[in-house]
Enzyme design. Structure first.
Site, PDB file in Angstrom:
ATOM      1  CD  GLN A 187     136.549  95.213 119.541  1.00 17.93           C
ATOM      2  OE1 GLN A 187     135.577  94.724 120.084  1.00 17.93           O
ATOM      3  NE2 GLN A 187     136.422  96.209 118.670  1.00 17.93           N
ATOM      4  CB  SER A 188     137.417  90.265 125.626  1.00 20.44           C
ATOM      5  OG  SER A 188     136.777  89.232 126.314  1.00 20.44           O
TER       6      SER A 188
END
EC number: 3.5.99.7
Length: 284
Positions: A59-60
């Site tokens: 989820q960067s």
């Protein structure tokens, strides 16, 4: 596509006056500190490059920004992670979903050590020397604003992952840059600075307690809601919530009426989609 000068907005939060550099408004698809870091790759030509490879979490913010960059430059994008939660695979959301829609190929395996001449490797979070260009542009925008408004004393704050933005901002800015560690501890952040440069480091403000990156904390959720309520600005839950807790404490303890306080918005709002769901489930 070029990055426009993001606006600076005056806000009041818990009785104190702040200025916010709205890097979340740089561009609809390419914003925040990651857009600053990857600006070099956006504006320069790389005739040999056909693919970008990077790594990090599923989820960067950097992952999403790189997916936008690659789509704009017509490059393939491969991203490597240790693990993708089963729920996320079955219910794509946030940065993960948007990066996939931009054509990212994601792999749950170890990253290769060598790359061919047609592949551009960008280390996790954009901790690369090429980040200088976009961050120098950010520094120039702040200097211009300060001169235009005859501001002589300014404290600039932004939270850090790898610390790359804070590090290069201090290099190009005449004012003090302050930050706090969000991913590791203060020692980790100092080592990240030293990996890229030898001196002229930003000031690291200590956190009141130890936080684990990505874990849910009630105080993060509460200050996030208060910031929206009082400033009408949505901030990132992963970095900005901790950043505001640390910065506000500093301002309260060291307030000087002759000093202006500037907070740099980290962007990354798309990542809030999944975080908000987790917070609502846990606390509401």
């Amino acid at each position: 596509m070029n990055l426009q000068n993001s606006p600076i907005q005056k806000v009041k939060f818990n009785k104190f006056e702040y200025y916010v550099k709205r890097d979340d408004l740089l561009n609809n698809d390419f914003s925040g500190n990651k857009a600053r870091k990857f600006y070099h790759f956006l504006v320069n030509d790389f005739p040999n490059i056909k693919k970008v490879v990077s790594h990090g979490s599923a989820q960067s913010n950097a992952m999403y920004s790189l997916s936008v960059l690659c789509k704009l430059k017509n490059w393939n994008f491969e991203y490597y992670v240790d693990h993708i939660a089963t729920f996320l695979k079955e219910n794509p959301i946030g940065n993960y979903k948007a990066a996939l829609q931009n054509g990212m190929k994601i792999f749950e395996k170890e990253l290769a050590k060598k790359f061919d001449e047609n592949t551009l490797f960008i280390s996790e979070g954009g901790a690369v020397k090429e980040a200088k260009l976009g961050i120098e542009k950010l520094a120039k925008e702040i200097e211009f604003w300060a001169n235009e408004n005859q501001i002589k004393k300014l404290k600039v704050f932004l939270p850090s992952g790898t610390g790359t933005t804070a590090l290069y901002l201090q290099r190009y800015l005449s004012f003090e840059v302050m930050t706090c560690a969000c991913v590791g501890d203060e020692e980790y952040l100092q080592k990240q600075f030293e990996y890229l440069e030898n001196d002229n480091f930003p000031t690291i403000l200590k956190r009141e307690k130890k936080y684990h990156f990505g874990k849910l904390y009630k105080e993060f959720y509460e200050i996030h809601k208060e910031l929206i309520k009082q400033t009408n600005i949505e901030f990132d839950l992963l970095y900005d919530s901790l950043g505001w807790l640390v910065f506000e404490k500093y301002v309260k303890e060291n307030y000087d009426e002759n000093t202006k306080y500037l907070y740099i918005h980290q962007g990354g709002i798309l990542g809030n989609t999944s975080m908000i769901q987790r917070y609502i489930y846990k606390y509401d």
